[in-house]
Design a protein around this motif. Structure first.
Motif, short mmCIF file in Angstrom:
data_model
loop_
_atom_site.label_atom_id
_atom_site.label_comp_id
_atom_site.label_asym_id
_atom_site.label_seq_id
_atom_site.Cartn_x
_atom_site.Cartn_y
_atom_site.Cartn_z
N VAL A 1 47.25 43.58 15.54
CA VAL A 1 47.61 42.21 15.20
C VAL A 1 47.94 42.15 13.72
CG1 VAL A 1 46.86 39.81 15.13
CG2 VAL A 1 46.14 41.28 17.03
N VAL A 2 49.15 41.72 13.40
CA VAL A 2 49.63 41.65 12.02
C VAL A 2 49.67 40.19 11.58
CG1 VAL A 2 51.57 42.13 10.48
CG2 VAL A 2 51.01 43.72 12.34
N GLY A 3 49.08 39.89 10.43
CA GLY A 3 49.08 38.54 9.90
C GLY A 3 50.35 38.24 9.13
N LEU A 4 50.79 36.97 9.18
CA LEU A 4 51.97 36.51 8.44
C LEU A 4 51.56 35.34 7.57
CD1 LEU A 4 54.55 36.48 11.40
CD2 LEU A 4 54.12 38.32 9.77
N LEU A 5 51.78 35.47 6.26
CA LEU A 5 51.37 34.45 5.31
C LEU A 5 52.60 33.98 4.54
CD1 LEU A 5 48.78 33.03 4.22
CD2 LEU A 5 48.69 34.81 2.46
N ALA A 6 53.08 32.76 4.85
CA ALA A 6 54.34 32.31 4.24
C ALA A 6 54.49 30.81 4.35
CB ALA A 6 55.53 32.98 4.93
N GLU A 7 55.30 30.26 3.45
CA GLU A 7 55.79 28.89 3.56
C GLU A 7 56.90 28.88 4.62
OE1 GLU A 7 55.30 25.95 1.17
OE2 GLU A 7 53.40 27.00 1.07
N PRO A 8 57.32 27.68 5.07
CA PRO A 8 58.48 27.63 5.97
C PRO A 8 59.70 28.26 5.31
CG PRO A 8 57.35 25.51 5.92
CD PRO A 8 56.75 26.34 4.82
N GLY A 9 60.36 29.16 6.01
CA GLY A 9 61.53 29.82 5.46
C GLY A 9 62.05 30.91 6.38
N ALA A 10 63.24 31.40 6.07
CA ALA A 10 63.86 32.41 6.92
C ALA A 10 63.03 33.70 6.94
CB ALA A 10 65.27 32.71 6.42
N ALA A 11 62.35 33.99 5.83
CA ALA A 11 61.58 35.23 5.76
C ALA A 11 60.46 35.26 6.78
CB ALA A 11 61.02 35.42 4.35
N PHE A 12 59.85 34.11 7.03
CA PHE A 12 58.77 34.08 8.03
C PHE A 12 59.29 34.51 9.40
CE2 PHE A 12 56.93 31.87 11.64
CZ PHE A 12 55.64 32.35 11.61
N PHE A 13 60.43 33.92 9.83
CA PHE A 13 60.94 34.24 11.16
C PHE A 13 61.47 35.67 11.23
CE2 PHE A 13 60.93 29.64 11.09
CZ PHE A 13 60.40 29.35 12.34
N THR A 14 62.01 36.16 10.13
CA THR A 14 62.42 37.57 10.08
C THR A 14 61.23 38.48 10.31
OG1 THR A 14 64.24 37.11 8.55
CG2 THR A 14 63.40 39.36 8.60
N ALA A 15 60.13 38.20 9.61
CA ALA A 15 58.93 39.03 9.76
C ALA A 15 58.30 38.85 11.14
CB ALA A 15 57.93 38.67 8.66
N PHE A 16 58.29 37.62 11.64
CA PHE A 16 57.70 37.35 12.95
C PHE A 16 58.37 38.19 14.03
CE2 PHE A 16 57.91 34.85 16.92
CZ PHE A 16 56.57 34.70 17.19
N PHE A 17 59.69 38.14 14.10
CA PHE A 17 60.38 38.91 15.13
C PHE A 17 60.38 40.40 14.81
CE2 PHE A 17 62.16 34.71 16.14
CZ PHE A 17 61.98 34.71 17.52
N GLY A 18 60.30 40.76 13.53
CA GLY A 18 60.20 42.16 13.17
C GLY A 18 58.90 42.78 13.68
N VAL A 19 57.81 42.03 13.54
CA VAL A 19 56.52 42.50 14.05
C VAL A 19 56.58 42.71 15.56
CG1 VAL A 19 54.13 41.79 14.46
CG2 VAL A 19 55.13 41.51 12.19
N LEU A 20 57.20 41.75 16.26
CA LEU A 20 57.28 41.85 17.72
C LEU A 20 58.16 43.03 18.15
CD1 LEU A 20 57.61 38.09 18.72
CD2 LEU A 20 55.55 39.45 18.39
N ARG A 21 59.26 43.25 17.46
CA ARG A 21 60.12 44.40 17.78
C ARG A 21 59.39 45.72 17.58
NH1 ARG A 21 65.39 42.91 18.47
NH2 ARG A 21 66.17 41.10 17.33
N HIS A 22 58.54 45.75 16.60
CA HIS A 22 57.79 46.96 16.31
C HIS A 22 56.79 47.28 17.41
CE1 HIS A 22 55.89 50.07 13.90
NE2 HIS A 22 54.72 49.47 14.02
N GLY A 23 56.43 46.27 18.20
CA GLY A 23 55.45 46.48 19.25
C GLY A 23 54.08 45.96 18.92
N ALA A 24 53.95 45.33 17.73
CA ALA A 24 52.68 44.73 17.34
C ALA A 24 52.67 43.26 17.75
CB ALA A 24 52.46 44.89 15.85
N ALA A 25 51.52 42.60 17.55
CA ALA A 25 51.41 41.17 17.80
C ALA A 25 51.36 40.44 16.47
CB ALA A 25 50.16 40.86 18.62
N ALA A 26 51.83 39.20 16.46
CA ALA A 26 51.89 38.41 15.22
C ALA A 26 50.93 37.25 15.28
CB ALA A 26 53.31 37.91 15.00
#
Length: 552
Positions: free
Chosen positions: A59-84
């Motif tokens: 399980v990977v944590g995501l710490l961010a304000e609203p922004g494109a970077a959050f969604f980039t990281a969110f889907f990047g984590v899922l593509r990697h096979g981890a959970a967000a």
């Protein structure tokens, strides 16, 4: 025909192929990107996780304000096979150290090894690593060199969503890719979302109401505009002005946010706005008040909005947000039932003007991915018109709480999820009465906290209608209903007067003499990250401070 995608990254890729020019807009951050760009950037971010040796299935944590970077990281984590899991923190909501202290239990619960951090919350992350030294930080603005587009198994864990208020004793709801995809699809269908919709969202991405409605629009709608949660709370006029300027068609939020907008929408001002495209305002996550439906509808009608834009529903993180929803654009259904009989478990219809009438708003019918039943105290299904616990079953539901077998076992009745919410069915519609654990029992008689709170809110002197009710010392001989209300006054004499008036009104309304009231300053009452009152936390704070009780 190719099979429908069964994982969140695959649904994103399908949306990018189908209509990749749709945009995500973050006006306060001055950012935007297309759905196609998001899909590509997330594939590159999956490469970043590989270089940082992030394990699949962690399980990977995501710490961010609203922004494109959050969604980039969110889907990047899922593509990697981890959970967000999105961590509940925003700049401007307490010091970096205080926020880090609130996040530390979430790190423990998830057994988190990696935290992806946006620059604006770097100070919070640094404090967090001092509290949890084994935690490794990954910059959210890092970019990979190879686009990695692997697709996880549909049964793999995708999202860990912490339930509202669960920070000191965190409870992580687990959602697989399959459950999340079914839940998002069910909500999109129930909301009748199309590519012509423009969704304006202020709900935080670390709350299920925010994240899932974002995904609905990303996958099935048109442009998505995401503002800071603080915009609506602190500047509701600015929020409505943005909805009008962007041609917004869809909004979402708890009942209090529509109260907040209605409060500031005087006719001379709001009539200058054009809200004629507004068609859907999801109202859920807390009890829906009939007066909110009326006040908000009247307010936005002056700006050209059609009638019945508010759409009540019922949901929870365990169901990938939505379990039941009203028909968009349909007039709200309100049942007027005898208050005392309802608290005793019986439904008796009364006239709206009856002194004993309690107005309960329908949450609609179950959505496609969920089955619903109401169970009595003996575990037997209730007939229509009987109060009981709401239980859910379906493809969009969680099957476990993360690393907590005891809570998981206690939360299920066979395949049915015990929600802890009380409700009843009438004409196939689901009505929510309250939380079973928050029911106030005084001398063997049940009282709903919302009934006492509704009375207190109407008393002049209660700051912004902010008050909560709960049971205090629920054992003989001193059991009573306690209500805590905020006041701007610092005069002890005014506190005594206000407490006495509130107690007298509640006693007269509920027929209950054992009522006590305590007055506190503004911002004393605790809320969840989604803006709901934390009655249990208020009781704990009151006990810690051991105040003198006022009232009867």
């Amino acid at each position: 025909m190719s099979p429908a995608p069964e994982t969140l990254p695959a649904v994103l890729d399908e949306a990018a192929r189908r209509s990749g020019s749709r945009r995500l807009v973050f006006p306060e951050a001055g950012q935007s990107c297309t759905v196609a760009e998001l899909a590509h950037r997330s594939a590159l971010f999956a490469d970043v996780l590989l270089t940082h040796e992030v394990g699949r299935d962690e399980v990977v944590g995501l710490l961010a304000e609203p922004g494109a970077a959050f969604f980039t990281a969110f889907f990047g984590v899922l593509r990697h096979g981890a959970a967000a899991t999105a961590m509940p923190a925003l700049t401007g909501l307490g010091s970096a150290r205080a926020q880090a202290e609130r996040l530390a239990p979430l790190v423990d619960t998830t057994r988190m090894r990696h935290l992806v951090v946006a620059p604006e919350l770097a100070a919070c992350a640094e404090h967090l690593t001092r509290l949890r030294p084994t935690l490794r930080l990954i910059p959210m603005d890092a970019a990979g060199t190879v686009a990695r587009t692997g697709d996880p198994d549909p049964s793999a864990l995708a999202i860990v969503q912490f339930t509202s208020g669960s920070t000191s004793a965190p409870r992580g709801v687990t959602l697989t890719h399959s459950a999340a995809v079914h839940g998002v699809e069910a909500l999109a269908r129930a909301c009748e979302v199309t590519g012509q919709d423009v969704w304006v969202n202020w709900l935080p991405h670390y709350h299920d109401f925010g994240l899932v409605t974002d995904l609905v629009q990303l996958f099935h709608g048109g442009d998505l505009h995401i503002l800071s949660p603080l915009t609506l709370i602190r500047r509701p006029r600015a929020f409505l002005e943005y909805v009008a300027a962007s041609g917004g068609t869809c909004l979402a939020g708890p009942d209090f946010c529509y109260q907040r907008m209605a409060e500031v929408a005087d006719p001379d001002w709001i009539s200058t706005l054009d809200l004629s495209r507004l068609r859907l305002c999801l109202n859920g996550a807390e009890p829906v008040r009939p007066e909110t439906l009326e006040r908000f509808a009247r307010a936005v009608e002056a700006a050209g909005a059609p009638p019945n834009v508010l759409c009540p529903g019922y949901g929870l993180a365990e169901a990938t947000l939505v379990a039941a929803l009203s028909v968009p654009g349909a007039p709200p259904r309100i049942a007027y039932v005898h208050r005392e009989h309802l608290a005793a478990g019986r439904i008796e219809r009364v006239l709206p003007g009856d002194r004993a009438a309690k107005a309960v708003v329908s949450a609609g019918r179950p959505v496609a991915s969920v089955r619903t039943r109401v169970i009595d105290s003996d575990g037997k299904p209730c007939p229509e018109g009987a109060l009981g616990e709401i239980q859910l079953m379906g493809r969009s539901l969680t099957t476990a709480y993360l690393h907590d077998e005891a809570v998981t076992a206690a939360s299920f009745d066979g395949p049915w999820l015990r929600t802890g919410d009380l409700g009843f069915l009438l004409d196939g519609h689901l009505f929510i009465a309250g939380r079973s654990k928050e029911m106030i029992i005084v001398r063997g008689v049940n009282y709903f906290p919302e009934d006492a709170e509704a009375v207190a809110k109407a008393v002049p002197g209660v700051h912004r209608e902010r008050c909560v009710a709960f049971a205090m010392r629920p054992t003989d001989p001193d059991e009573h209903l306690m209500l805590v209300a905020e006041s701007e006054s610092e005069d002890p004499a005014e506190h005594t007067r206000l407490a006495g008036e509130i107690a007298a009104r509640i006693s007269g309304h509920l027929g209950l003499a054992a009522v006590r009231v305590h007055i506190v300053p503004p911002r004393w009452l605790p809320k969840t990250t989604s803006g709901k009152w934390r009655r249990g936390a208020a009781r704990d704070r009151l006990l810690a401070e051991a105040p003198p009780a006022r009232g009867r």
